[in-house]
Motif scaffolding. Structure first.
Motif, PDB file in Angstrom:
ATOM      1  N   GLN A 105      79.952   7.133  26.202  1.00 20.17           N
ATOM      2  CA  GLN A 105      78.961   7.568  27.042  1.00 20.17           C
ATOM      3  C   GLN A 105      77.565   7.580  26.172  1.00 20.17           C
ATOM      4  OE1 GLN A 105      78.434   7.380  30.186  1.00 20.17           O
ATOM      5  NE2 GLN A 105      80.427   6.396  30.048  1.00 20.17           N
ATOM      6  N   MET A 106      77.789   8.316  24.849  1.00 17.80           N
ATOM      7  CA  MET A 106      76.574   8.809  23.947  1.00 17.80           C
ATOM      8  C   MET A 106      76.060   7.486  23.352  1.00 17.80           C
ATOM      9  SD  MET A 106      75.587  11.983  23.976  1.00 17.80           S
ATOM     10  CE  MET A 106      74.734  12.073  22.267  1.00 17.80           C
ATOM     11  N   GLY A 107      76.883   6.462  23.003  1.00 21.75           N
ATOM     12  CA  GLY A 107      76.539   5.120  22.655  1.00 21.75           C
ATOM     13  C   GLY A 107      75.515   4.526  23.743  1.00 21.75           C
ATOM     14  N   ARG A 108      75.809   4.608  24.841  1.00 18.94           N
ATOM     15  CA  ARG A 108      75.145   3.856  25.791  1.00 18.94           C
ATOM     16  C   ARG A 108      73.870   4.685  26.170  1.00 18.94           C
ATOM     17  NH1 ARG A 108      79.379   2.971  30.651  1.00 18.94           N
ATOM     18  NH2 ARG A 108      80.764   1.251  29.503  1.00 18.94           N
ATOM     19  N   ALA A 109      73.952   6.128  26.163  1.00 20.61           N
ATOM     20  CA  ALA A 109      72.535   6.952  26.135  1.00 20.61           C
ATOM     21  C   ALA A 109      71.576   6.539  25.031  1.00 20.61           C
ATOM     22  CB  ALA A 109      73.228   8.292  26.272  1.00 20.61           C
ATOM     23  N   THR A 110      72.213   6.644  23.934  1.00 16.55           N
ATOM     24  CA  THR A 110      71.236   6.505  22.607  1.00 16.55           C
ATOM     25  C   THR A 110      70.863   5.101  22.471  1.00 16.55           C
ATOM     26  OG1 THR A 110      72.958   6.163  21.107  1.00 16.55           O
ATOM     27  CG2 THR A 110      72.299   8.303  21.343  1.00 16.55           C
ATOM     28  N   VAL A 133      76.629  14.737  27.515  1.00 13.07           N
ATOM     29  CA  VAL A 133      76.875  16.060  26.613  1.00 13.07           C
ATOM     30  C   VAL A 133      77.529  17.088  27.885  1.00 13.07           C
ATOM     31  CG1 VAL A 133      76.006  18.088  25.517  1.00 13.07           C
ATOM     32  CG2 VAL A 133      75.338  15.867  24.805  1.00 13.07           C
ATOM     33  N   TYR A 134      77.009  17.106  28.786  1.00 12.34           N
ATOM     34  CA  TYR A 134      77.533  18.172  29.920  1.00 12.34           C
ATOM     35  C   TYR A 134      78.725  17.705  30.451  1.00 12.34           C
ATOM     36  CZ  TYR A 134      73.870  21.287  28.619  1.00 12.34           C
ATOM     37  OH  TYR A 134      73.135  22.136  27.897  1.00 12.34           O
ATOM     38  N   GLY A 135      78.702  16.521  30.606  1.00 13.95           N
ATOM     39  CA  GLY A 135      80.045  15.975  31.513  1.00 13.95           C
ATOM     40  C   GLY A 135      81.321  16.193  30.401  1.00 13.95           C
ATOM     41  N   ASN A 136      80.874  15.795  28.983  1.00 13.76           N
ATOM     42  CA  ASN A 136      81.939  16.251  28.181  1.00 13.76           C
ATOM     43  C   ASN A 136      82.413  17.748  28.244  1.00 13.76           C
ATOM     44  OD1 ASN A 136      82.466  17.238  25.216  1.00 13.76           O
ATOM     45  ND2 ASN A 136      83.341  15.274  25.327  1.00 13.76           N
ATOM     46  N   LEU A 137      81.448  18.716  28.088  1.00 11.11           N
ATOM     47  CA  LEU A 137      81.852  20.022  28.271  1.00 11.11           C
ATOM     48  C   LEU A 137      82.604  20.387  29.470  1.00 11.11           C
ATOM     49  CD1 LEU A 137      78.472  21.323  26.922  1.00 11.11           C
ATOM     50  CD2 LEU A 137      80.535  21.432  25.514  1.00 11.11           C
ATOM     51  N   LYS A 138      82.292  19.645  30.581  1.00 12.83           N
ATOM     52  CA  LYS A 138      82.783  20.126  31.952  1.00 12.83           C
ATOM     53  C   LYS A 138      84.438  19.380  31.483  1.00 12.83           C
ATOM     54  CE  LYS A 138      82.754  19.158  36.876  1.00 12.83           C
ATOM     55  NZ  LYS A 138      81.987  18.493  38.000  1.00 12.83           N
ATOM     56  N   TYR A 185      87.862  26.710  24.336  1.00 16.61           N
ATOM     57  CA  TYR A 185      86.589  26.235  24.782  1.00 16.61           C
ATOM     58  C   TYR A 185      85.519  26.894  24.148  1.00 16.61           C
ATOM     59  CZ  TYR A 185      82.928  24.646  27.974  1.00 16.61           C
ATOM     60  OH  TYR A 185      81.315  24.176  28.397  1.00 16.61           O
ATOM     61  N   SER A 186      85.461  28.076  23.992  1.00 16.38           N
ATOM     62  CA  SER A 186      84.407  28.791  23.106  1.00 16.38           C
ATOM     63  C   SER A 186      84.201  28.471  21.852  1.00 16.38           C
ATOM     64  CB  SER A 186      84.754  30.326  23.136  1.00 16.38           C
ATOM     65  OG  SER A 186      83.860  30.854  22.311  1.00 16.38           O
ATOM     66  N   LYS A 187      85.449  27.994  21.222  1.00 22.89           N
ATOM     67  CA  LYS A 187      85.195  27.261  19.772  1.00 22.89           C
ATOM     68  C   LYS A 187      84.578  26.049  19.898  1.00 22.89           C
ATOM     69  CE  LYS A 187      89.133  29.484  17.164  1.00 22.89           C
ATOM     70  NZ  LYS A 187      90.226  29.037  16.864  1.00 22.89           N
ATOM     71  N   TYR A 188      85.154  25.229  20.994  1.00 21.02           N
ATOM     72  CA  TYR A 188      84.651  23.808  21.096  1.00 21.02           C
ATOM     73  C   TYR A 188      83.258  23.641  21.481  1.00 21.02           C
ATOM     74  CZ  TYR A 188      84.038  19.044  22.721  1.00 21.02           C
ATOM     75  OH  TYR A 188      83.636  17.463  22.853  1.00 21.02           O
ATOM     76  N   ALA A 189      82.563  24.724  22.197  1.00 21.82           N
ATOM     77  CA  ALA A 189      81.166  24.511  22.631  1.00 21.82           C
ATOM     78  C   ALA A 189      80.155  25.022  21.459  1.00 21.82           C
ATOM     79  CB  ALA A 189      81.161  25.621  23.619  1.00 21.82           C
ATOM     80  N   ALA A 190      80.773  25.976  20.611  1.00 22.27           N
ATOM     81  CA  ALA A 190      79.870  26.251  19.538  1.00 22.27           C
ATOM     82  C   ALA A 190      79.772  25.017  18.542  1.00 22.27           C
ATOM     83  CB  ALA A 190      80.637  27.543  18.836  1.00 22.27           C
TER      84      ALA A 190
END
Length: 118
Positions: free
Chosen positions: A63-68, A82-87, A98-103
């Motif tokens: 998705q990031m490859g497509r976006a950039t 990004v927000y899809g990934n976080l969800k 999740y807290s570690k991953y988000a940071a």
């Protein structure tokens, strides 16, 4: 006297240009190959989580490859990726993981020069 003045002006212009160019964020193509093994060790994933996180990371990279590489709605596509990934990660990981991953994601995006201001 005129040559000295022009030399000083040229030197100042070059210095200002060099300084300003170094402070610009770069939103070049996403080349973020996520090392799922190291991520799994850092987050202490179990086997079921490890497989799911691997799939999510592959999807995110795509998705990031497509976006950039997009010419239209680049910022919106990056934001959604990004927000899809976080969800998806939120559903898979525990609160602590999740807290570690988000940071980690926040630091990674800042280092890549990607800012999501929406």
């Amino acid at each position: 006297m005129k040559k000295i003045g022009m030399t000083i002006v040229a030197a100042l212009c070059i210095a200002a240009t060099t300084y300003a160019a170094g402070n610009q964020p770069t939103t070049a193509k996403w080349e973020g190959n996520i090392n799922v093994t190291k991520l799994g060790q850092y987050l202490k994933l179990n086997s079921a989580q490890s497989e799911e996180v691997s799939n999510i990371c592959s999807y995110f990279t795509e998705q990031m490859g497509r976006a950039t590489s997009s010419k239209k709605n680049k910022d919106a596509k990056m934001y959604n990726a990004v927000y899809g990934n976080l969800k998806l990660m939120r559903q898979t990981l525990t609160n602590e993981q999740y807290s570690k991953y988000a940071a980690l994601m926040n630091v990674t995006l800042k280092n890549k020069g990607i800012e999501l201001n929406k």
